[in-house]
Design a protein around this motif. Structure first.
Motif, PDB file in Angstrom:
ATOM      1  N   PRO A  69       2.805  20.377   0.450  1.00 27.03           N
ATOM      2  CA  PRO A  69       2.314  19.063   0.929  1.00 27.03           C
ATOM      3  C   PRO A  69       1.145  19.110   2.002  1.00 27.03           C
ATOM      4  N   THR A  70       0.641  20.417   2.199  1.00 32.63           N
ATOM      5  CA  THR A  70      -0.216  20.418   3.428  1.00 32.63           C
ATOM      6  C   THR A  70      -1.780  20.236   3.045  1.00 32.63           C
ATOM      7  N   GLY A  71      -2.144  20.312   1.794  1.00 31.82           N
ATOM      8  CA  GLY A  71      -3.538  19.897   1.452  1.00 31.82           C
ATOM      9  C   GLY A  71      -4.496  21.208   1.794  1.00 31.82           C
ATOM     10  N   GLU A  72      -3.781  22.441   2.183  1.00 27.37           N
ATOM     11  CA  GLU A  72      -4.551  23.593   2.348  1.00 27.37           C
ATOM     12  C   GLU A  72      -4.970  24.266   0.945  1.00 27.37           C
TER      13      GLU A  72
ATOM     14  N   ARG B 278       3.692  12.876   5.125  1.00 23.38           N
ATOM     15  CA  ARG B 278       2.529  13.080   4.306  1.00 23.38           C
ATOM     16  C   ARG B 278       1.842  11.800   3.774  1.00 23.38           C
ATOM     17  N   ILE B 279       0.631  11.628   3.939  1.00 20.73           N
ATOM     18  CA  ILE B 279      -0.009  10.383   3.673  1.00 20.73           C
ATOM     19  C   ILE B 279      -1.287  10.624   2.940  1.00 20.73           C
ATOM     20  N   ALA B 280      -1.644   9.966   1.939  1.00 24.83           N
ATOM     21  CA  ALA B 280      -3.042  10.103   1.005  1.00 24.83           C
ATOM     22  C   ALA B 280      -3.889   9.069   1.544  1.00 24.83           C
TER      23      ALA B 280
ATOM     24  N   SER C 275      -6.694  19.280   6.254  1.00 21.40           N
ATOM     25  CA  SER C 275      -6.524  19.622   4.969  1.00 21.40           C
ATOM     26  C   SER C 275      -7.775  19.738   4.282  1.00 21.40           C
ATOM     27  N   ALA C 276      -7.979  20.118   3.094  1.00 20.26           N
ATOM     28  CA  ALA C 276      -9.015  20.373   1.912  1.00 20.26           C
ATOM     29  C   ALA C 276      -8.958  19.344   0.949  1.00 20.26           C
ATOM     30  N   THR C 277      -7.982  18.421   1.090  1.00 19.57           N
ATOM     31  CA  THR C 277      -7.765  17.438   0.135  1.00 19.57           C
ATOM     32  C   THR C 277      -7.722  15.951   0.727  1.00 19.57           C
ATOM     33  N   HIS C 278      -7.558  15.009  -0.215  1.00 22.37           N
ATOM     34  CA  HIS C 278      -7.409  13.774   0.442  1.00 22.37           C
ATOM     35  C   HIS C 278      -6.226  13.292   1.067  1.00 22.37           C
ATOM     36  N   PHE C 279      -5.120  14.379   0.679  1.00 18.62           N
ATOM     37  CA  PHE C 279      -3.704  14.066   1.358  1.00 18.62           C
ATOM     38  C   PHE C 279      -3.748  15.056   2.581  1.00 18.62           C
ATOM     39  N   PHE C 280      -2.645  14.795   3.476  1.00 17.00           N
ATOM     40  CA  PHE C 280      -2.739  15.657   4.736  1.00 17.00           C
ATOM     41  C   PHE C 280      -1.285  15.285   5.398  1.00 17.00           C
TER      42      PHE C 280
ATOM     43  N   ALA D  31       0.911  -1.441   0.050  1.00 20.38           N
ATOM     44  CA  ALA D  31      -0.189  -0.092  -0.097  1.00 20.38           C
ATOM     45  C   ALA D  31       0.798   1.176   0.041  1.00 20.38           C
ATOM     46  N   ASP D  32       0.791   1.998  -0.966  1.00 12.95           N
ATOM     47  CA  ASP D  32       1.717   3.402  -1.031  1.00 12.95           C
ATOM     48  C   ASP D  32       0.592   4.446  -0.697  1.00 12.95           C
ATOM     49  N   PHE D  33       0.950   5.001   0.395  1.00 13.56           N
ATOM     50  CA  PHE D  33       0.298   6.236   1.031  1.00 13.56           C
ATOM     51  C   PHE D  33       1.270   7.387   0.508  1.00 13.56           C
ATOM     52  N   SER D  34       2.475   7.191  -0.085  1.00 12.00           N
ATOM     53  CA  SER D  34       3.369   8.584  -0.292  1.00 12.00           C
ATOM     54  C   SER D  34       2.960   9.302  -1.532  1.00 12.00           C
ATOM     55  N   THR D  35       2.217   8.717  -2.333  1.00 15.29           N
ATOM     56  CA  THR D  35       1.765   9.453  -3.631  1.00 15.29           C
ATOM     57  C   THR D  35       0.571  10.094  -3.413  1.00 15.29           C
ATOM     58  N   ASN D  36       0.037  11.282  -3.995  1.00 15.17           N
ATOM     59  CA  ASN D  36      -1.094  11.846  -3.697  1.00 15.17           C
ATOM     60  C   ASN D  36      -1.985  11.845  -5.342  1.00 15.17           C
TER      61      ASN D  36
END
Length: 339
Positions: A140-143, A316-318, A272-277, A18-23
């Motif tokens: 990387p913040t997703g803000e 950061r994780i997605a 964050s406002a996105t799927h990654f944070f 499982a790759d959480f490193s890519t958004n």
């Protein structure tokens, strides 16, 4: 920065499950794209269009712009370096933390750099530089920074380079492409690889005034967009309405994911406002945590310590599928108990 990005599973001998490193959207490329590309396979026997002219027309029509306002590129990274080259030696501000290639490209072309923390832009400060790079939504913040128009309007002497690579992953703002005809000091970089899960093909575009795009074209190398990437782009815009990601479900899964992770006392979760944070580990550092997750669980996170203004504890994780999210939740609980 040739190394230090996410999605670097190829560097490790362990199997990554499982790759959480890519958004990038975890669901894979749009249904039908693979067959479409294979049907166009014979096109690789000839050179691609020099400037991706046919896709340029499609993108321009999609945004109700002229073809002279659009430049198709080999991913956002080519766009960044092309902008940095065109404005070599200029005074440039980068809103941080930020994608490292803004700084790397500007350094390569001798820009005079200053850095503006994301926390400071809410006041929309007056700018004294020639260019400013801002990623919105931010990596990387997703803000998100929803009031960009007012800042652009009040600083007509500064060219705003806005990276919208993750605009498809939020409901909290819309694209600023609609502002292009009003503000000649605005440029928008858009990616076609994140939401459509084709980062290996490298495809994106720049939207700006006709005079700016004409200037970039004098610097751009020929054939940077290969034939397969060009065909993928055509498929995307021919089927645009039918192939959008299930954003509501993705953000619902993210909410559940972050709420569960927040119960782990070894972690600090950033909103964050996105799927990654972003997350901070309160025990040891992100590099050690990354190694632990790879070796013990086959899970990959993005060590975010190399982002300017972040610390060795940031990662950061997605959001992935609920099943894979739980794998990381359980592994991080184990991390907490071991440290």
């Amino acid at each position: 920065m040739l190394q230090g990005h996410g999605d670097d599973a190829y560097r490790y001998p362990n199997q990554i499950i499982a790759d959480f490193s890519t958004n990038v959207w975890y669901g894979g490329e749009p249904l039908g794209l693979k067959d479409y590309i294979f049907d166009q396979w014979a096109t690789i026997n000839r050179y691609p269009e020099v400037m991706a002219e046919s896709l340029t027309e499609m993108v321009a029509a999609h945004h109700q712009l002229s073809s002279g306002q659009v430049l198709i590129n080999n991913g956002t990274t080519e766009t960044i370096y092309l902008i940095a080259q065109t404005f070599a030696g200029k005074k440039t501000t980068i809103v941080t933390p930020a994608f490292a290639e803004y700084e790397d490209a500007c350094t390569l072309y001798q820009h005079q750099l200053t850095f503006l923390p994301w926390t400071a832009i809410a006041e929309q400060p007056a700018l004294s530089t020639d260019l400013i790079f801002i990623c919105n939504p931010n990596n990387p913040t997703g803000e998100v920074f929803p009031d960009l128009e007012n800042w652009v309007k009040n600083n007509p002497q500064t060219l705003f380079v806005v990276d919208e690579a993750f605009i498809d992953f939020t409901y909290q703002m819309g694209s600023s492409i609609s502002l292009i005809n009003r503000y000649p000091n605005l440029m928008i970089m858009h990616s076609l690889t994140k939401a459509y899960a084709i980062p290996g093909l490298r495809l994106g575009y720049l939207v700006a005034s006709e005079s700016l795009i004409a200037e970039f074209r004098t610097k751009k190398q020929p054939w940077t967009v290969n034939t397969i990437a060009l065909q993928a782009g055509k498929f995307i815009f021919e089927n645009y309405e039918q192939i959008q990601i299930p954003l509501q479900q993705l953000l619902t899964d993210k909410k559940i994911f972050t709420e569960t992770l927040s119960q782990n006392t070894a972690l600090k979760i950033h909103q964050s406002a996105t799927h990654f944070f972003l997350v901070e580990t309160l025990k040891q550092d992100a590099a050690k945590l990354k190694q632990f997750l790879i070796e013990k669980h086959g899970l990959l996170i993005r060590d975010a310590s190399n982002f300017r203004d972040l610390t060795p504890r940031h990662f950061r994780i997605a959001t992935l599928s609920p099943e894979k999210n739980h794998l990381l939740i359980d592994a991080l609980t184990e991390w907490k108990n071991l440290c």
